[in-house]
Design a protein around this motif. Structure first.
Motif, mmCIF file in Angstrom:
data_model
loop_
_atom_site.group_PDB
_atom_site.id
_atom_site.type_symbol
_atom_site.label_atom_id
_atom_site.label_comp_id
_atom_site.label_asym_id
_atom_site.label_seq_id
_atom_site.Cartn_x
_atom_site.Cartn_y
_atom_site.Cartn_z
ATOM 1 N N ARG A 23 0.849 -1.185 0.000
ATOM 2 C CA ARG A 23 0.000 0.000 0.000
ATOM 3 C C ARG A 23 0.889 1.242 0.000
ATOM 4 N NH1 ARG A 23 -4.965 -2.161 -1.087
ATOM 5 N NH2 ARG A 23 -5.585 -3.677 0.473
ATOM 6 N N ILE A 24 0.387 2.323 -0.579
ATOM 7 C CA ILE A 24 1.148 3.554 -0.517
ATOM 8 C C ILE A 24 0.972 4.182 0.859
ATOM 9 C CG2 ILE A 24 0.893 3.956 -2.972
ATOM 10 C CD1 ILE A 24 -1.099 6.173 -2.267
ATOM 11 N N ALA A 79 -3.638 13.880 -9.367
ATOM 12 C CA ALA A 79 -2.498 13.674 -10.241
ATOM 13 C C ALA A 79 -2.369 12.207 -10.636
ATOM 14 C CB ALA A 79 -1.219 14.152 -9.551
ATOM 15 N N LEU A 80 -2.594 11.332 -9.656
ATOM 16 C CA LEU A 80 -2.507 9.905 -9.950
ATOM 17 C C LEU A 80 -3.612 9.470 -10.898
ATOM 18 C CD1 LEU A 80 -1.736 8.742 -6.322
ATOM 19 C CD2 LEU A 80 -0.186 8.532 -8.268
ATOM 20 N N LEU A 81 -4.791 9.999 -10.701
ATOM 21 C CA LEU A 81 -5.903 9.669 -11.590
ATOM 22 C C LEU A 81 -5.612 10.105 -13.011
ATOM 23 C CD1 LEU A 81 -8.753 8.727 -12.151
ATOM 24 C CD2 LEU A 81 -9.574 10.932 -11.350
ATOM 25 N N ALA A 82 -5.085 11.323 -13.158
ATOM 26 C CA ALA A 82 -4.775 11.816 -14.492
ATOM 27 C C ALA A 82 -3.723 10.942 -15.157
ATOM 28 C CB ALA A 82 -4.285 13.267 -14.406
ATOM 29 N N TYR A 87 -9.102 4.113 -9.462
ATOM 30 C CA TYR A 87 -8.182 3.554 -8.479
ATOM 31 C C TYR A 87 -6.989 4.476 -8.266
ATOM 32 C CZ TYR A 87 -10.828 -0.486 -10.083
ATOM 33 O OH TYR A 87 -11.837 -1.338 -10.458
ATOM 34 N N TYR A 88 -6.559 4.583 -7.014
ATOM 35 C CA TYR A 88 -5.427 5.432 -6.654
ATOM 36 C C TYR A 88 -4.408 4.625 -5.856
ATOM 37 C CZ TYR A 88 -9.307 8.661 -7.316
ATOM 38 O OH TYR A 88 -10.407 9.330 -7.801
ATOM 39 N N PRO A 89 -3.137 4.597 -6.228
ATOM 40 C CA PRO A 89 -2.595 5.171 -7.461
ATOM 41 C C PRO A 89 -2.800 4.274 -8.673
ATOM 42 C CG PRO A 89 -0.853 4.186 -6.208
ATOM 43 C CD PRO A 89 -2.081 4.062 -5.359
ATOM 44 N N SER A 90 -3.138 2.995 -8.455
ATOM 45 C CA SER A 90 -3.366 2.070 -9.559
ATOM 46 C C SER A 90 -4.169 0.900 -9.023
ATOM 47 C CB SER A 90 -2.030 1.570 -10.130
ATOM 48 O OG SER A 90 -1.386 0.713 -9.205
ATOM 49 N N SER A 91 -4.626 0.045 -9.914
ATOM 50 C CA SER A 91 -5.380 -1.130 -9.479
ATOM 51 C C SER A 91 -4.506 -2.148 -8.768
ATOM 52 C CB SER A 91 -6.057 -1.791 -10.688
ATOM 53 O OG SER A 91 -5.077 -2.166 -11.647
ATOM 54 N N ALA A 128 -4.823 2.308 -2.880
ATOM 55 C CA ALA A 128 -4.989 2.973 -1.592
ATOM 56 C C ALA A 128 -6.400 3.517 -1.439
ATOM 57 C CB ALA A 128 -3.993 4.113 -1.450
ATOM 58 N N LEU A 129 -7.034 3.834 -2.567
ATOM 59 C CA LEU A 129 -8.351 4.435 -2.532
ATOM 60 C C LEU A 129 -9.075 4.120 -3.833
ATOM 61 C CD1 LEU A 129 -9.130 7.984 -1.276
ATOM 62 C CD2 LEU A 129 -9.967 7.296 -3.511
#
Length: 281
Positions: free
Chosen positions: A3-4, A17-20, A242-246, A250-251
């Motif tokens: 996990r981050i 930023a991660l989503l973008a 998904y944040y930062p990725s699948s 983390a979220l």
């Protein structure tokens, strides 16, 4: 699963930023109204962090575009050696109990909490809306430091230990809360940030200790955002961001949740601002 850092969980700038970067849908035009529901684990004070971001303000903030801006402070200036700083507070700001914000409230709050990263000698109210901060050593970064989530301004500097009794100047007023379990707050009418933040009518945060149950609540539409969910089941549906990725989730959020498009990359970013800055499509 790795996990981050959990401190990044409620960082609106980092999340956007991660989503973008992941190619998700980032919505630039906020919509007013609706309910934003978050599910968080019991650990790491996530409930309190997100709730404080909704109820309280600080003197300065790192805005969604990554720039330093005044929040309760309208302006500030320092002496040449950066040891003494004068902050002029916004006029007309009131706490949720109806009492006006004064420099005495800000001074008492900072004297009680201190300033992380700076050696505060004293905070003094010069008059009703002007505050003097004196440091033991020069610190040109003080306005940035004051944007930190630890520097909340409360009436007379008295920060309630219970969320149910929390009174701030933020975009949302507590309706009901139970420490370690749930929180619900409603938008403050006529808030000084109207039109720039506080988009939803109601914010609800619930503690769900089990990651798989948080994922199920998100999947079945009981919540809109889930912190540290169990990814199995969510990945199959393809309806979530998904944040930062699948792979390192983390979220996760539903696609009908909007977040700021323009996000700066300069730290420190503002933890705990989901309730204030995200919206429902």
């Amino acid at each position: 699963m790795t996990r981050i850092d959990r401190r990044a969980l409620f960082t609106s700038g980092a999340a956007a930023a991660l989503l973008a970067a992941a190619g998700g849908s980032v919505h630039a035009s906020p919509k007013a109204g609706g309910v934003l529901r978050l599910a968080v684990p019991r650990e790491a004070g996530m409930l309190e962090q997100a709730a404080h971001g909704a109820v309280f303000d600080t003197l300065t903030e790192i805005a969604p575009d990554g720039l330093l801006r005044g929040e309760l402070a309208a302006s500030w200036q320092s002496a040449l050696d950066a040891r003494a700083w004068t902050f002029d507070l916004r006029d007309g700001v009131t706490f949720h109990d109806g009492t006006p914000l004064t420099a005495e409230d800000a001074a008492a709050s900072l004297n009680a909490l201190g300033v992380t990263g700076a050696d505060l000698r004293a905070a003094t109210a010069l008059h009703g809306h002007q505050l003097l901060l004196e440091l033991e050593a020069p610190n040109p970064h003080l306005p940035y430091l004051l944007a930190g989530a630890d520097h909340l301004i409360a009436p007379r500097g008295e920060l309630s230990a219970s969320l149910a009794n929390a009174v701030g100047t933020g975009c949302f007023r507590v309706e009901r809360a139970q420490d370690g379990r749930h929180f619900r707050a409603s938008k403050v009418a006529g808030h000084y940030k109207a039109g720039t933040a506080g988009w939803v009518d109601t914010v609800e945060i619930i503690v769900i200790p089990d990651a798989s149950v948080r994922a199920e609540a998100l999947r079945d539409g009981y919540v809109d955002v889930a912190a540290l969910p169990e990814p199995r089941g969510l990945l199959k549906r393809g309806e979530f961001l998904y944040y930062p990725s699948s792979k390192e989730m983390a979220l996760a959020a539903r696609h009908n949740v909007g977040i700021p498009r323009k996000v700066g990359q300069r730290a420190p970013l503002d933890d705990g601002r989901i309730a204030e800055r995200w919206w429902r499509l």
